[in-house]
Design an enzyme around this catalytic site. Sequence first.
Site, PDB file in Angstrom:
ATOM      1  N   ASP A   4      40.279  20.208  70.253  1.00 16.75           N
ATOM      2  CA  ASP A   4      40.521  20.374  69.037  1.00 16.75           C
ATOM      3  C   ASP A   4      40.547  21.688  68.181  1.00 16.75           C
ATOM      4  O   ASP A   4      40.973  21.897  67.179  1.00 16.75           O
ATOM      5  CB  ASP A   4      40.104  19.308  68.155  1.00 16.75           C
ATOM      6  CG  ASP A   4      40.589  17.717  68.248  1.00 16.75           C
ATOM      7  OD1 ASP A   4      41.757  17.972  68.963  1.00 16.75           O
ATOM      8  OD2 ASP A   4      40.032  16.957  68.031  1.00 16.75           O
ATOM      9  N   CYS A  21      49.225  11.912  66.168  1.00 11.41           N
ATOM     10  CA  CYS A  21      49.849  13.066  66.461  1.00 11.41           C
ATOM     11  C   CYS A  21      50.644  13.068  67.911  1.00 11.41           C
ATOM     12  O   CYS A  21      50.042  12.576  68.982  1.00 11.41           O
ATOM     13  CB  CYS A  21      48.741  14.417  66.574  1.00 11.41           C
ATOM     14  SG  CYS A  21      48.155  14.673  64.868  1.00 11.41           S
ATOM     15  N   ARG A  48      45.279  14.719  56.962  1.00 12.72           N
ATOM     16  CA  ARG A  48      44.594  13.728  57.987  1.00 12.72           C
ATOM     17  C   ARG A  48      43.326  14.156  58.223  1.00 12.72           C
ATOM     18  O   ARG A  48      42.427  13.561  58.827  1.00 12.72           O
ATOM     19  CB  ARG A  48      45.479  13.554  59.280  1.00 12.72           C
ATOM     20  CG  ARG A  48      47.012  12.994  58.886  1.00 12.72           C
ATOM     21  CD  ARG A  48      47.519  12.371  60.021  1.00 12.72           C
ATOM     22  NE  ARG A  48      46.440  11.609  61.116  1.00 12.72           N
ATOM     23  CZ  ARG A  48      46.481  12.127  62.351  1.00 12.72           C
ATOM     24  NH1 ARG A  48      47.177  13.182  62.758  1.00 12.72           N
ATOM     25  NH2 ARG A  48      45.662  11.514  63.030  1.00 12.72           N
ATOM     26  N   ARG A  91      48.357  10.020  76.060  1.00 17.40           N
ATOM     27  CA  ARG A  91      47.352   9.572  75.490  1.00 17.40           C
ATOM     28  C   ARG A  91      47.153   7.854  75.723  1.00 17.40           C
ATOM     29  O   ARG A  91      47.191   7.379  74.356  1.00 17.40           O
ATOM     30  CB  ARG A  91      46.852   9.980  74.154  1.00 17.40           C
ATOM     31  CG  ARG A  91      46.757  11.380  73.715  1.00 17.40           C
ATOM     32  CD  ARG A  91      45.822  11.858  72.717  1.00 17.40           C
ATOM     33  NE  ARG A  91      46.674  11.520  71.404  1.00 17.40           N
ATOM     34  CZ  ARG A  91      46.203  11.838  70.091  1.00 17.40           C
ATOM     35  NH1 ARG A  91      44.930  12.495  70.059  1.00 17.40           N
ATOM     36  NH2 ARG A  91      46.749  11.462  69.093  1.00 17.40           N
ATOM     37  N   LYS A 105      35.525  13.448  60.565  1.00 16.02           N
ATOM     38  CA  LYS A 105      36.572  12.478  60.623  1.00 16.02           C
ATOM     39  C   LYS A 105      36.410  11.617  61.804  1.00 16.02           C
ATOM     40  O   LYS A 105      36.643  10.388  61.846  1.00 16.02           O
ATOM     41  CB  LYS A 105      38.055  13.423  60.731  1.00 16.02           C
ATOM     42  CG  LYS A 105      39.247  12.556  60.834  1.00 16.02           C
ATOM     43  CD  LYS A 105      40.484  13.153  60.894  1.00 16.02           C
ATOM     44  CE  LYS A 105      40.793  13.615  62.319  1.00 16.02           C
ATOM     45  NZ  LYS A 105      41.877  12.648  63.087  1.00 16.02           N
ATOM     46  N   ASN A 106      36.662  12.200  63.080  1.00 15.66           N
ATOM     47  CA  ASN A 106      36.462  11.559  64.156  1.00 15.66           C
ATOM     48  C   ASN A 106      35.448  10.578  64.371  1.00 15.66           C
ATOM     49  O   ASN A 106      35.216   9.466  64.880  1.00 15.66           O
ATOM     50  CB  ASN A 106      36.407  12.316  65.413  1.00 15.66           C
ATOM     51  CG  ASN A 106      37.943  12.949  65.575  1.00 15.66           C
ATOM     52  OD1 ASN A 106      38.795  12.492  65.231  1.00 15.66           O
ATOM     53  ND2 ASN A 106      37.943  13.975  66.249  1.00 15.66           N
TER      54      ASN A 106
END
Length: 423
Positions: A309, A118, A401, A123, A22-23
């Site tokens: 993560d 999220c 997601r 961040r 995903k990233n």
Amino acid sequence: MDSIIVTGNGPLSGQIPIAGAKNACLTLMPATLLSDEPLTLTNAPRLSDIRTMTDLLGSLGAEVASLQGGKVLALSSHDLNNHTADYDIVRKMRASILVLGPMLARDGHAVVSLPGGCAIGARPVDLHLRALESLGAEMDLRDGYVHAKAPAGGLRGGVIEFPFPSVGATENALMAATLAKGTTVIKRAAREPEIVDLADCLRKMGAQIEGDGTDTITVQGVDRLGGATHPVVTDRIELGTYMLAPAICGGEVELLGGRRDLLAAFCDKLDEAGVDVTETEAGLSVRRRSDHISAVDVATEPFPGFPTDLQAQMMALLCTADGVSNLEETIFENRFMHAPELMRMGARIDVHGGSAKVTGVERLKGAPVMATDLRASVSLILAGLAAEGDTKVSRVYHLDRGYEHVVRKLRGVGAQIERVVGQ
């Protein structure tokens, strides 16, 4: 609102295919903005975040076609007609900020809303902005938007030195530097596999990049980039998540497409806890060595350290370990929100700031719990696999997601799990 119900039912057995990252995909997709030629991404994951990025790129005038059931993305930015990334789309996902560098590099201006995502810490995007300022860009923050403008003649090479490694800021700086005039040196760059994957794709498009995978990346700007076809790297976070399933409830599972080099520090911790990770022709096979897991201490770190993560999922494993484990979260300051939910299942967890002490219990018990973010949601599912009785996980829209077909994949190896619509 959907929920997922998990019933602990013993060991797992079989194979789980691991999707593209995903990233990585969310970074590769904005790279289309750097060129007026087609970019094709294969091995793309089928996730709601990918649809959000598709909507964002479409709002800028890019074309994104989803082929082969979503596993191939055909992108083209030959006719951009908008340089404003609106709040209504950007607020859904922090990766939206990654359109800033490419638009600024190609066309000299961009307006991007401050992003959402999220709720796992501040961040801030200041590292992104400072990096682009090092390339000559002028930044103005007003009304919740970043208004960015390149100097006459476009961005120019420079030295970017981050105070600490930031994956997103490194990615934005790397994309922008490919079209900047002269040489750009990015110091204290992030080293994650997703950075290397992006650099590989950009090189296929004609970029001149050296040093990706180290803490110093050098980019020699070029006048233009072309098209390319590129496979998205394996999702190491999905990989690590499913590696924990047989570790938590026993059995043996093969993760198709898995690579140990993507998760070396994580694999070392699993070995310390009593879990065997074996390379196979098709990926990685995972099994625990006995009926018990040993307590281990974990500190999250930038790659190649233990991934933040995977911290929530690792905590789920350690809830039933023999002894006391200590987890230290050094990346995000607000990432233990899953702990109270695990405690509802009988876990013994003591959180103090960025540290959590986990005292293993003999068995977790099923309970109604609520997901607070993407990784927390899957940690509760993992805990439910080993719990006595039913665990109902609510607010699972977070899960969509970042995990492709989680119910189908876990059910395929013997888990008793179902998704209930509207509950």
